[in-house]
Design a protein around this motif. Sequence first.
Motif, short mmCIF file in Angstrom:
data_model
loop_
_atom_site.label_atom_id
_atom_site.label_comp_id
_atom_site.label_asym_id
_atom_site.label_seq_id
_atom_site.Cartn_x
_atom_site.Cartn_y
_atom_site.Cartn_z
N ALA A 297 -10.69 -13.81 8.59
CA ALA A 297 -9.48 -13.16 9.01
C ALA A 297 -8.31 -14.11 8.71
O ALA A 297 -7.20 -13.65 8.26
N ARG A 298 -8.23 -15.58 8.90
CA ARG A 298 -7.20 -16.10 8.95
C ARG A 298 -6.82 -16.20 7.37
O ARG A 298 -5.73 -16.44 6.99
N LEU A 299 -7.95 -16.39 6.48
CA LEU A 299 -7.37 -16.32 5.12
C LEU A 299 -6.98 -15.27 4.59
O LEU A 299 -5.96 -15.31 3.66
N ILE A 300 -7.31 -13.85 4.83
CA ILE A 300 -6.64 -12.91 4.68
C ILE A 300 -4.95 -12.78 5.23
O ILE A 300 -4.34 -12.33 4.21
N GLN A 301 -4.78 -13.38 6.20
CA GLN A 301 -3.42 -13.64 6.86
C GLN A 301 -2.66 -14.50 5.90
O GLN A 301 -1.68 -14.26 5.28
N GLU A 302 -3.37 -15.50 5.41
CA GLU A 302 -2.52 -16.62 4.62
C GLU A 302 -2.24 -15.95 3.24
O GLU A 302 -1.29 -16.25 2.55
N ARG A 303 -3.34 -15.26 2.54
CA ARG A 303 -2.95 -14.61 1.43
C ARG A 303 -2.41 -13.16 1.32
O ARG A 303 -2.75 -12.69 0.46
N SER A 304 -1.76 -12.91 2.40
CA SER A 304 -1.60 -11.39 2.56
C SER A 304 -0.53 -10.87 1.44
O SER A 304 -0.59 -9.79 1.15
N ARG A 305 0.41 -12.07 1.21
CA ARG A 305 1.29 -11.45 0.30
C ARG A 305 0.75 -11.13 -1.05
O ARG A 305 1.10 -10.12 -1.59
N GLU A 306 0.17 -12.03 -1.52
CA GLU A 306 -0.82 -11.61 -2.71
C GLU A 306 -1.52 -10.63 -2.84
O GLU A 306 -1.61 -9.66 -3.55
N LEU A 307 -2.46 -10.45 -1.61
CA LEU A 307 -3.22 -9.28 -1.62
C LEU A 307 -2.39 -7.81 -1.40
O LEU A 307 -2.80 -6.83 -2.04
N ALA A 308 -1.33 -7.84 -0.79
CA ALA A 308 -0.71 -6.70 -0.73
C ALA A 308 0.14 -6.17 -2.03
O ALA A 308 0.05 -4.89 -2.35
N VAL A 309 0.49 -7.29 -2.84
CA VAL A 309 1.06 -7.04 -4.05
C VAL A 309 0.10 -6.56 -5.25
O VAL A 309 0.24 -5.44 -5.63
N LEU A 310 -1.26 -7.02 -4.96
CA LEU A 310 -2.23 -6.71 -5.78
C LEU A 310 -2.79 -5.07 -5.41
O LEU A 310 -2.87 -4.31 -6.16
N GLU A 311 -2.92 -4.87 -4.03
CA GLU A 311 -3.14 -3.60 -3.61
C GLU A 311 -2.22 -2.45 -4.08
O GLU A 311 -2.63 -1.43 -4.62
N THR A 312 -0.94 -2.92 -4.09
CA THR A 312 0.00 -1.99 -4.59
C THR A 312 0.17 -1.91 -5.79
O THR A 312 0.19 -0.63 -6.53
N LEU A 313 -0.14 -2.92 -6.71
CA LEU A 313 -0.27 -2.71 -8.34
C LEU A 313 -1.42 -1.97 -8.70
O LEU A 313 -1.40 -0.98 -9.56
N ASP A 314 -2.55 -2.15 -7.93
CA ASP A 314 -3.97 -1.40 -8.33
C ASP A 314 -3.89 0.10 -7.98
O ASP A 314 -4.49 0.89 -8.34
N GLY A 315 -3.35 0.29 -6.57
CA GLY A 315 -3.26 1.59 -5.97
C GLY A 315 -2.25 2.42 -5.97
O GLY A 315 -2.44 3.59 -5.79
N GLY A 316 -1.06 1.96 -6.22
CA GLY A 316 0.08 2.76 -6.28
C GLY A 316 0.74 3.12 -5.01
O GLY A 316 1.84 3.61 -4.75
N LYS A 317 0.30 2.36 -3.85
CA LYS A 317 0.94 2.42 -2.73
C LYS A 317 2.22 1.79 -2.30
O LYS A 317 2.08 0.72 -3.01
N PRO A 318 3.20 2.22 -1.76
CA PRO A 318 4.29 1.51 -1.53
C PRO A 318 3.91 0.02 -0.83
O PRO A 318 3.37 -0.26 -0.10
N ILE A 319 4.81 -0.96 -1.28
CA ILE A 319 4.51 -2.25 -0.73
C ILE A 319 4.71 -2.47 0.73
O ILE A 319 4.08 -3.19 1.25
N ARG A 320 5.74 -1.65 0.83
CA ARG A 320 5.96 -1.47 2.39
C ARG A 320 4.74 -1.36 3.29
O ARG A 320 4.44 -1.68 4.38
N GLU A 321 3.91 -0.36 2.89
CA GLU A 321 2.60 -0.02 3.52
C GLU A 321 1.40 -1.12 3.36
O GLU A 321 0.97 -1.29 4.24
N SER A 322 1.45 -1.51 2.26
CA SER A 322 0.40 -2.65 1.90
C SER A 322 0.68 -3.74 2.73
O SER A 322 -0.27 -4.40 3.50
#
Lengths: 484, 300
Positions: free
Chosen positions: A97-122
């Motif tokens: 859980a903590r690692l996800i929080q720490e890396r959340s910016r990277e994961l959010a950008v990747l989620e948006t790039l790969d899935g098309g959802k707005p960065i505000r939502e990811s």
Amino acid sequence: MNQSPENQWPLSPALESQDHLQLEKSYGLFIDGEFVSSTGSKKYASINPATEQRLSRITESTPQDVDVAVRAARKGYDRHWSRMKPSERGKYLFRIARLIQERSRELAVLETLDGGKPIRESRDVDLPLAAAHFFYYAGWADKLDYAFPNRRPRPLGVAAQVIPWNFPLLMAAWKIAPALATGNTVVLKPAETTSLTALRLGEILQQAELPPGVVNIITGHGNVGKALVEHPGVDKVAFTGSTEVGKTIQASLAGTRKRSTLELGGKAANIIFADASIDQAVEGVINGIYFNQGQVCCAGSRLFVEESVAQQVIEKIKDRVQSLIIGNPLDKNTDLGAINSRQQLNTIQEYIDVGLAEGAIRYQPEAPLPDEGFWCRPTLFTQVSQASRIAREEIFGPVLAIQTFRTVAEVIQKANNTPYGLSAGVWTNKGSKIFNLSSQLRAGVVWANSYNQFDPTSPFGGYQESGFGREGGLHGLQAYLDIH
Amino acid sequence: MTIPFPTLNSPPIDQVGVVQRAKRFCTRSIKNESKMQGLKMVLNMIDLTTLEGMDTPGKVRQLCTKAKQVHAAVAGLPTVAAVCVYPNLVAIAKQELLGTSIKVASVATAFPSGNSSLDIKLAEVAYAIDSGADEIDMVISRGRFHTGDYRYVFDEIAAVKEACGKARLKVILETGELGTFDKVRLASDLAMEAGADFIKTSTGKIKPAATLPVTLVMIEAIRDYHRRTGRQVGMKPAGGISKSKLALHYLVMVKETLGNDWLNNQWFRFGASSLVNDVLMQIVKQKTGCYQAPQYFSAD
């Protein structure tokens, strides 16, 4: 008059940076704690649906890969996870859980790039909720005897988990966190169009030093998922996705010892009474149907408005739709991003044509759309009938079907007149009406004067063809435990 | 016994929903050109205000100079919209601002409590207007409002409106004393029906003063009233807005709720004083790339 700047005020682009994100040219499978190559050689491209550019190449797993992954999960269960003290299991989950929080910016950008959802939502929804699920279930890991007193809860063994493309990382968290907390091991198959955040989660699991085999991630299309759920080494199947696939899975599990939970489609009713707080209800409707471009199983895709306020509500919805910003999902101001795939876009467009052919009145804002990528304007239909296909079938896109009603009894009957039953929304200023509706609507979740509120403590799941079993909360533990 | 006010049908307001929606405006990212344009708009919408017991002609003259020339070091800056003072200082402000397009606004009607007779309030309005006020900021009688005497509150606003003649009337609801968003909505509807040209959140003397959620409730009332009657009414949040970023989020909210027609100082104002220098600091930062120390900006 004083000097007044010109009367238009467009927002300048505000792109989230992606320099910090490194992607491999090609990804293998995450099995037994390592990234390994497939026994086959087939790969396919994972693209950014907003640009149609290739992001990376993903492995199409073979049946042997599936077998290797299930065996690794069994070994992980026998050697590590089932022998570990529950409090130790909890520590791993807290660490993830903590690692996800720490890396959340990277994961959010990747989620948006790969899935098309707005960065505000990811950034504001997917990532915080994914971490919250791990935190929540981490807490349960050593308290299962208290969750089910005198029942001696025991893990099931190896869980096969197949997840959809609409909330890739969040669905992975919904599945993995309760499974691990209860002492099971996992083989996860993300959707073919959105595997990148799940694979990145594999890196996080390595970083957390999770014992090998406890979580395995295999990629590929539907046939890989099929091979996984049908594998004889699997004790439990958890699936989130379409009702169609859900039915095939349930058929294939008949007569086996495997336990299962299915979270399938929906056609939620969002009901606005004349005594509601109209502006807030309108906002709830917008959030209900256009969140993640409507690609949400609990999307409020059927709107029922009391006739005396229908005209006012529809005008306000149209106004609000006009102010939605559609475009580059990486722009922090984007409200609607890209549709996940060309295939899904085609499905949505077919349904829009069906709506027109059925005589409903369409409304779309005139926003310009990018040239590349898969885009659909937020759409609403008025003069829809209960018999219309756009009011009966799940579209899984930004398409709202609006109907009107006169009495409470009528709207309950219409809202329940569906093969689905995942969620519903009720908008009224009257508490008694809320209690009445929430007890009579046949839906797993009923939101009152709000919509799309998610919390790990709250169970989520459906009635009828929306599936069975609950995820989240105490109920979410039950699905991964033998407590009889 | 109070007479129920018959004609208004204000919708209920869901507090949780309003707060959530208001938060959403704060996620808008305002960069580069849109930031510069927004900052200049904010500057141009400010009612530069001094409402102290110790206000003097000297203080008001200084404020008027600032209103005309907000920051000499940067060319091409707009002026503020108006200077807002107590009635006895209107004449001084009017004299200082002669020949400019900057308006003189005056609080009146027993500001800030509003606890006096209608005659005295009307006399005060007449005094301010005779002294040269272009705009009158009145307060509603909150006590009467809370007793349910909406007819009295309505009639009082209508009487003040009549006394204003050509001067524009801003009606201060003092939302910090109203207690619920339902009452804010009702007071907004009432003020507009009674003839308000602007509705305004606060006197600045009570906390909480302006907030994004309460302003959202009021501009949604303005939107509905405009749709129903075709008459445009202005909005003025006042008090508690001292940072540019917050001011820009107000503008985003106005743009996305009311539309472009309200994005000018004829229809939207900020009642503020310390906001000016924060906006100037941001403008200089946008132009030069670095922040300057507060000493470079005149403190008035």
